[in-house]
Design a protein around this motif. Structure first.
Motif, short mmCIF file in Angstrom:
data_model
loop_
_atom_site.label_atom_id
_atom_site.label_comp_id
_atom_site.label_asym_id
_atom_site.label_seq_id
_atom_site.Cartn_x
_atom_site.Cartn_y
_atom_site.Cartn_z
N MET A 177 0.82 -1.21 0.00
CA MET A 177 0.00 0.00 0.00
C MET A 177 0.86 1.26 0.00
O MET A 177 0.41 2.33 -0.39
CB MET A 177 -0.92 0.04 1.23
CG MET A 177 -2.12 -0.88 1.17
SD MET A 177 -3.19 -0.60 -0.25
CE MET A 177 -3.97 0.95 0.17
N CYS A 178 2.10 1.15 0.43
CA CYS A 178 2.97 2.33 0.42
C CYS A 178 3.31 2.65 -1.02
O CYS A 178 3.96 1.86 -1.70
CB CYS A 178 4.25 2.09 1.21
SG CYS A 178 5.38 3.49 1.01
N ASN A 179 2.87 3.82 -1.48
CA ASN A 179 3.17 4.20 -2.86
C ASN A 179 4.31 5.21 -2.92
O ASN A 179 4.52 5.86 -3.94
CB ASN A 179 1.92 4.73 -3.57
CG ASN A 179 1.40 5.99 -2.90
OD1 ASN A 179 2.08 6.58 -2.07
ND2 ASN A 179 0.21 6.40 -3.24
N ASN A 180 5.00 5.38 -1.81
CA ASN A 180 6.19 6.24 -1.76
C ASN A 180 5.90 7.73 -1.89
O ASN A 180 6.78 8.50 -2.25
CB ASN A 180 7.21 5.83 -2.84
CG ASN A 180 8.00 4.59 -2.43
OD1 ASN A 180 9.18 4.67 -2.16
ND2 ASN A 180 7.34 3.45 -2.35
N ASN A 181 4.67 8.16 -1.60
CA ASN A 181 4.38 9.59 -1.76
C ASN A 181 5.12 10.46 -0.75
O ASN A 181 5.14 11.68 -0.89
CB ASN A 181 2.88 9.83 -1.68
CG ASN A 181 2.32 9.37 -0.35
OD1 ASN A 181 2.76 9.83 0.70
ND2 ASN A 181 1.35 8.47 -0.38
N GLY A 182 5.68 9.86 0.27
CA GLY A 182 6.55 10.62 1.18
C GLY A 182 5.82 11.45 2.22
O GLY A 182 6.44 12.24 2.94
N HIS A 183 4.51 11.26 2.36
CA HIS A 183 3.75 12.05 3.33
C HIS A 183 4.28 11.85 4.75
O HIS A 183 4.09 12.68 5.62
CB HIS A 183 2.27 11.64 3.23
CG HIS A 183 1.33 12.56 3.92
ND1 HIS A 183 1.20 13.89 3.57
CD2 HIS A 183 0.47 12.36 4.94
CE1 HIS A 183 0.30 14.45 4.36
NE2 HIS A 183 -0.16 13.54 5.20
N CYS A 184 4.95 10.70 4.98
CA CYS A 184 5.47 10.42 6.33
C CYS A 184 6.72 11.25 6.64
O CYS A 184 7.20 11.23 7.77
CB CYS A 184 5.75 8.94 6.49
SG CYS A 184 6.42 8.15 5.03
N MET A 197 3.27 11.19 12.86
CA MET A 197 4.10 10.42 11.93
C MET A 197 5.25 11.27 11.39
O MET A 197 5.02 12.41 11.02
CB MET A 197 3.18 10.00 10.79
CG MET A 197 3.84 9.41 9.59
SD MET A 197 2.63 8.81 8.38
CE MET A 197 2.06 10.32 7.62
N THR A 211 8.59 5.72 7.78
CA THR A 211 7.58 4.69 7.46
C THR A 211 7.82 4.17 6.04
O THR A 211 7.80 2.96 5.79
CB THR A 211 6.16 5.28 7.57
OG1 THR A 211 6.11 6.14 8.70
CG2 THR A 211 5.14 4.18 7.71
N ARG A 212 8.04 5.10 5.10
CA ARG A 212 8.30 4.70 3.71
C ARG A 212 9.51 3.80 3.58
O ARG A 212 9.48 2.78 2.88
CB ARG A 212 8.49 5.97 2.87
CG ARG A 212 8.85 5.71 1.42
CD ARG A 212 8.89 7.00 0.61
NE ARG A 212 10.10 7.79 0.83
CZ ARG A 212 10.37 8.94 0.22
NH1 ARG A 212 9.52 9.44 -0.66
NH2 ARG A 212 11.49 9.60 0.46
N CYS A 256 -0.89 8.12 7.65
CA CYS A 256 -0.49 7.70 6.29
C CYS A 256 -1.77 7.63 5.46
O CYS A 256 -2.70 6.93 5.83
CB CYS A 256 0.20 6.35 6.32
SG CYS A 256 0.23 5.58 4.69
N PRO A 257 -1.79 8.36 4.36
CA PRO A 257 -3.03 8.42 3.58
C PRO A 257 -3.47 7.07 3.05
O PRO A 257 -4.65 6.85 2.79
CB PRO A 257 -2.70 9.35 2.42
CG PRO A 257 -1.35 9.88 2.68
CD PRO A 257 -0.70 9.14 3.79
N THR A 258 -2.55 6.14 2.89
CA THR A 258 -2.97 4.83 2.39
C THR A 258 -3.07 3.83 3.55
O THR A 258 -3.24 2.64 3.32
CB THR A 258 -2.00 4.29 1.33
OG1 THR A 258 -0.77 3.99 1.95
CG2 THR A 258 -1.78 5.29 0.22
N VAL A 310 -0.84 2.73 5.85
CA VAL A 310 0.24 1.80 6.18
C VAL A 310 0.35 1.73 7.71
O VAL A 310 0.58 2.76 8.36
CB VAL A 310 1.58 2.25 5.56
CG1 VAL A 310 2.74 1.43 6.09
CG2 VAL A 310 1.51 2.13 4.04
S1 SF4 Z 1 2.83 8.22 4.00
FE1 SF4 Z 1 2.34 6.04 3.83
S2 SF4 Z 1 2.13 5.65 1.62
FE2 SF4 Z 1 3.14 7.60 1.87
S3 SF4 Z 1 5.29 7.12 1.71
FE3 SF4 Z 1 4.77 7.14 3.88
S4 SF4 Z 1 4.23 5.03 4.36
FE4 SF4 Z 1 4.24 5.21 2.15
#
Ligand code: SF4
Ligand SMILES: Cc1cc2nc3c(=O)[nH]c(=O)nc-3n(C[C@H](O)[C@H](O)[C@H](O)COP(=O)(O)OP(=O)(O)OC[C@H]3O[C@@H](n4cnc5c(N)ncnc54)[C@H](O)[C@@H]3O)c2cc1C
Ligand code: SF4
Length: 1012
Positions: free
Chosen positions: A588-595, A603, A617-618, A659-661, A663
């Motif tokens: 589910m982590c799409n690497n958007n970097g929100h973390c 977070m 988290t990513r 995390c928006p998805t 994780v």
């Molecule tokens: S916020 Fe969640 S989906 Fe986005 S990079 Fe971090 S762990 Fe991955």
């Protein structure tokens, strides 16, 4: 189509051993970090795109000089170079077989600031929100407000020519960059800037400029005829912005504009010179509601004439996803009326409030003229405006929370078309999606004709084929609307470089290649992007390459909610999960970097403390994915490298909520530790921590012995060397008067509806029994009849199993969960609330119990389990609370929230409950994790990181609190961290103070103390 042959790079990758010398030389010559191990390379092999390419290695330069030396060394050895910021690019511009230079950790300072001239010079790793926090007190901001403002670095923003929601007013990066101090791969270093600065510039620089100038002069007619005209044209190099004068004349343009949007393919930006803007004093927001999507797309051309700062689209799918998201639902309910198919968020801003209100009225009138009377929700309150924008900014992330193999994929997501064609364009593209058996969700910048859309595709199966077919039709469509651009925001990268030529033509494409060769004749700078790109659908470059498969695993927890095909298994035997759901959760982590947040929410505290991609988290999700799919070698899932990546995760559950998805790394850490310890066994320290609830009854009987460690000099050191428990920490004190030894009195009889059950956890029971007594006193004073949750006669006290979970001992934790469910079943069946005091323990009932023992018993208990403060807040709201409280000597309460209180949305409850005390003003510290996190901070190897976490905001705020302020923290380890931290600081007044549980605050304020 007449196209030049494509190739990714002029540089041939060499076998890995060939890079050992490079790594060794880098380590010798730079101060920064040199990361060449497989796990680190893996973590830098993806960005927020569908691609994955393993880099040669990673350098995290500590100084600008480090970056210069690293680039020089790579160039000497013919190794490609890839500058990187937050790695949030969506088109694969930040992945490549190159030496990655990660600027984000150290090169993130404001180097110069001139308030009067409204300019700043920054290092490339500075994050936009950080810069704007710096500028805010001066009434200024940098107005390219990308959605990823908390992660995007100025270097990356310049690299991508990023654009914000308010670009209609402020333009793109290219309109706001004054100059760039850049390093070229041949070692030369120039200031690229306005033409009036080139007098006295080095000869090589002038020669370079003149050659660019000659190309642009030669192609002037072609540029005029073929180059897109929309504001959002971010594809290729900005040769349309280079205005050539007559041959030999002084150049009347800014050559930094050529570097902006060049995606690291021309030069490395060492420093970026920015134009700043005054912060608008007032804003108004109109939320325009439309019954159909098509109507919402016809309106922007008219709305644009009112001069808004932003016109942003949110469609039905996004609205529904936001409504289903715990964090966003309350806001959505406040700004939405009825059931629209789409809304446009229209913002007006400036210094004159009257003018902004008048504009809002004009918008209402315009909407009525367009056939939508009452179609506007007017928002003048700045707090609500901010919340609405947060929902919009999270748009893409919300969309990506879709579960299952089909995911919204970024490749044609930001074509820019003139406003008058917007409705027709979106209709036609929707038909394209339908023809190819998929659908898309639309959102974002209606003001400038750049709507984001991502068709849902399964990139593991068949997605590549659909992608190409859709991309080809989309390209034809865009070409039909004169002046439109294929990339209106997110750049070219691997996804779109091949689509530049169909829009601008072969002749101009060759001109771009000439420009590239002028700056970088050896093709070392981020090869394969913009010019000489690879095929968008080359699966060998995908994250999910042909043959991608995850290892089969017998999971300890139930992961079925992540995988539709596992659902049938749910509710079955505990501990027999398949790995499909687990890997789906990891993916589910799409690497958007929100973390990569640094100032708001929770977070991710370990990343905030270290700044390492590994501790994010990513970084953890990527390491898990690579390990589980065999990309880090055999047995990588239970390797030391995997352990390193998980080690600093404090299981705060910040990601679970933020995390928006979704994780949920805390849960993944339990699963990982379960397998890791199965392979490697448990240390003595692990056993001591995990089994604490089992030996607690004995330990509390002999406190003179069990508390010796902090009383006898030298024992703390011994415990550090033998067990790994930090000597710099005090340990919690065992109490002989443990709560469960209190005589069991019959619950005071009251009406049955007012019975409650109090479940006292191990920590409050044996270390802080006064909290439990305070809770009973308050409950009874409020008229509740309290049952104490106890095990069967002679059984050891009930336990949630948290300490076992923290070490991955899922089987032991499951035993505790089973006992607890059984012991409480009769209360649960009667519908009594089960009240807990310690957030991490109580929420184990609501969360992990369901994963350990999926089924009706765990679900029913979870539905009744509440924190003390949640119970009182709910009773108060329902008008049932009869609690007489009187004012305390302290007039203020400074509250620190336990991470799990934040993760489960309990902060407003504790704030409300404290607010019941007459005259008590409640202030909540904007803090992430306290750093103690159960046993984490007690471990010697974590001590520094733990204190760094606490010093980020919690301890400074607590030290500043005056004598009239109560310090409140509901987590036992949070209170301990505050205790230790205040004694460390140099504020003697603070040192004498302790943080207390909310139950203690209410007990002290009882007007008539309870008689128990
Ligand atoms: S916020 Fe969640 S989906 Fe986005 S990079 Fe971090 S762990 Fe991955
Ligand atoms: C959920 C989501 C929402 C987004 N919303 C927006 C949006 O609203 N507007 C928008 O424009 N984009 C958006 N993006 C894309 C992306 O966030 C932006 O382009 C952002 O500015 C990239 O910043 P970064 O620090 O992550 O750069 P990176 O991805 O690390 O790098 C971007 C490019 O710049 C180059 N680069 C980085 N540093 C340097 C340097 N020092 N010298 C030379 N080149 C360098 C890199 O090589 C790369 O080609 C979004 C992405 C996501 C995942
Ligand atoms: S649980 Fe907390 S520390 Fe661990 S990855 Fe998530 S946010 Fe980071």
């Amino acid at each position: 189509m007449d196209r030049a042959p494509t190739h990714i790079s002029t540089v041939t990758p060499r076998p890995r051993a060939g890079y050992n010398a490079l790594a060794a030389r880098l380590r010798r010559e730079i101060e920064g970090e040199v990361l060449f191990d497989a796990a680190s390379r893996g973590r830098y092999s993806t960005d927020a795109s569908i691609y994955q390419i393993e880099p040669v290695g990673v350098v995290v330069p500590r100084t600008e000089e480090d970056a210069r030396i690293a680039i020089q060394i790579a160039a000497d050895q013919g190794v490609p170079i890839l500058p990187r910021g937050g790695g949030t690019s969506q088109c694969g511009q930040t992945v490549g077989a190159a030496l990655v230079i990660d600027n984000s950790k150290y090169l993130n300072q404001v180097v110069a600031f001139d308030k009067d001239a409204r300019t700043a010079v920054v290092q490339p790793g500075m994050v936009l929100d950080g810069l704007n926090a710096y500028l805010r007190p001066h009434g200024l901001w940098f107005p390219v407000d990308v959605s990823t403002s908390a992660q995007a670095t100025l270097g990356g923003m310049a690299g991508n020519n990023s654009c914000g929601s308010r670009s209609i007013r402020y333009g793109n990066m290219v309109h706001n960059v004054l100059g760039i101090d850049a390093l070229l791969a041949d070692g030369s270093e120039f200031h690229f800037g306005a033409s009036d600065l080139i007098a006295g510039a080095p000869r090589a620089y002038l020669a370079l400029i003149e050659r660019v100038h000659a190309i642009v002069r030669r192609e002037a007619a072609e540029i005029e005829a073929r180059w897109p005209k929309v504001l959002r044209r971010v594809q290729g190099y900005n040769i349309d912005m280079v205005q050539p004068g007559a041959e030999g004349a002084m150049l009347a343009h800014n050559l930094a504009h050529l570097l902006v949007g060049s995606e690291g393919t021309l030069a490395y930006s060492r420093r970026i010179h920015l134009a700043l803007a005054p912060l608008p004093q007032h804003k108004t927001l109109g939320v325009c509601h439309f019954p159909t999507f098509h109507q919402s797309m016809q309106a922007p051309q008219h709305i644009a004439k009112l001069g808004p700062t932003a016109v942003e689209l949110v469609d039905r799918t996004m609205i529904e996803l936001a409504r289903g998201n715990a964090a966003f639902k309350p806001t959505v309910e406040r700004f939405l009326r009825g059931d629209p198919d789409a809304v446009l968020l229209v913002e007006f801003s400036g210094d004159d409030r009257g003018e902004q209100l008048a504009k809002l009225r004009q918008l209402v009138e315009l909407m009525a003229d367009l056939g939508f009377p009452d179609g506007v929700v007017e928002i003048t309150d700045s707090g609500l405006q901010k919340e609405v924008w947060e929902v919009r900014k999270a748009g893409l992330n919300i969309m990506m929370s879709m579960k299952g193999e089909g995911k919204p994929v970024s490749f044609i997501e930001d074509c820019a078309v003139p406003l008058e064609h917007l409705a027709e364009y979106t209709d036609k593209l929707t038909q394209v999606f339908a023809r190819h058996g998929t659908r898309g969700t639309w959102y974002a910048h209606a003001s400038v004709g750049t709507l984001h859309v991502r068709p849902v595709l399964n990139m593991k199966e068949g997605g590549a084929r659909q992608m190409r077919a859709i991309a080809e039709e989309a390209c034809e469509l865009v070409k039909r609307y004169k002046g439109a651009a294929y990339s209106g925001e997110h750049g070219d990268g691997l996804a779109r470089s091949e689509w530049i030529e169909p829009i601008i033509g072969a002749r101009l494409m060759r001109a771009l290649e000439e420009i590239k060769d002028l700056f970088d004749p050896r093709g070392l700078m981020n090869p394969g992007k913009i010019v000489r790109g690879s095929k968008q659908d080359d699966r060998s470059l995908f994250r999910y390459k042909p043959g991608y498969a995850a290892q089969q695993l017998h999971t300890a927890l139930d992961w079925s909610e992540w995988n539709a095909s596992d659902m049938a298994d749910a509710g079955g035997t505990a501990g027999t999960g398949s790995s499909r759901g687990f890997i789906a959760a990891v993916e589910m982590c799409n690497n958007n970097g929100h973390c990569r947040k640094f100032d708001a929410g929770t977070m991710c505290p370990s990343y905030r403390a270290t700044g390492n991609e590994r501790d994010l988290t990513r970084g953890r999700a990527n390491t898990l994915r690579l390990a589980l799919s065999g990309q880090l070698g055999a047995d990588a899932f239970t390797s030391d490298a995997m352990h390193e990546a998980m080690d600093l995760c404090v299981s705060c559950k910040g990601c679970k909520r933020e995390c928006p998805t979704g994780v949920d790394m805390a849960k993944m850490k339990i699963e990982f530790l379960h397998h890791y310890h199965k392979r490697h066994g448990l240390s003595l320290k692990d056993r001591l921590i995990a089994y604490l609830p089992r030996y607690a009854p004995w330990a509390a009987r002999f406190p003179w012995l069990t508390n010796l460690r902090d009383a006898v000099p030298g024992l703390a050191q011994l415990s550090e060397s033998l067990l790994g428990l930090s000597a710099r920490r005090s340990l919690p004190k065992w109490r002989r008067d443990a709560f469960h030894l209190d005589p069991v009195t019959a619950p005071r009889s009251a009406e049955p509806a007012r019975e409650v059950v109090l479940l006292v956890d191990t920590f409050n029971n044996y270390f802080e029994p006064d909290n439990a007594r305070a809770a009973v006193a308050v409950l009874e004073a409020a008229g509740y009849s309290v049952h104490l949750a106890r095990a069967e006669e002679g059984g050891r006290p009930l336990c949630c199993g948290r300490t076992f979970l923290a070490r991955g001992l899922v089987d032991e934790a499951r035993t505790e969960a089973r006992r607890t469910i059984a012991a409480l079943q009769h209360y649960v069946e009667r519908g009594l609330p089960i009240i807990g005091l310690e957030p991490s323990c109580l929420y184990t009932l609501r969360d992990e119990f369901k994963s350990m023992l999926p089924g009706a018993g765990a679900e029913a208990l979870a539905a009744r389990a509440v924190l003390f403060e949640e119970f009182f807040a709910a009773e108060h709201q329902a008008g049932r609370l009869k609690l007489k409280l009187q004012a305390l000597p302290q007039k203020k309460a400074l509250l620190h929230g336990h991470c799990h209180q934040k993760a489960f949305g309990a902060m407003s409850s504790v704030e409300q409950v404290l607010g019941l005390v007459p005259g008590l003003k409640v202030e909540t510290v904007e803090s992430s994790c306290c750093g103690m996190a159960g046993a984490f901070g007690y471990e010697a190897s974590h001590y520094e990181v733990s204190m760094n976490m606490a010093e980020t905001s919690l301890l400074p705020a607590m030290r500043k609190a005056g004598a009239d302020t109560l310090l409140v923290a509901d987590g036992t380890s949070c209170r301990h961290q505050i205790h230790d931290g205040l004694r460390k600081g140099d504020a003697p007044a603070a040192a004498a103070r302790e943080a207390v549980h909310v139950a203690q605050v209410l007990a002290r304020a009882l007007a008539v103390p309870a008689g128990r």
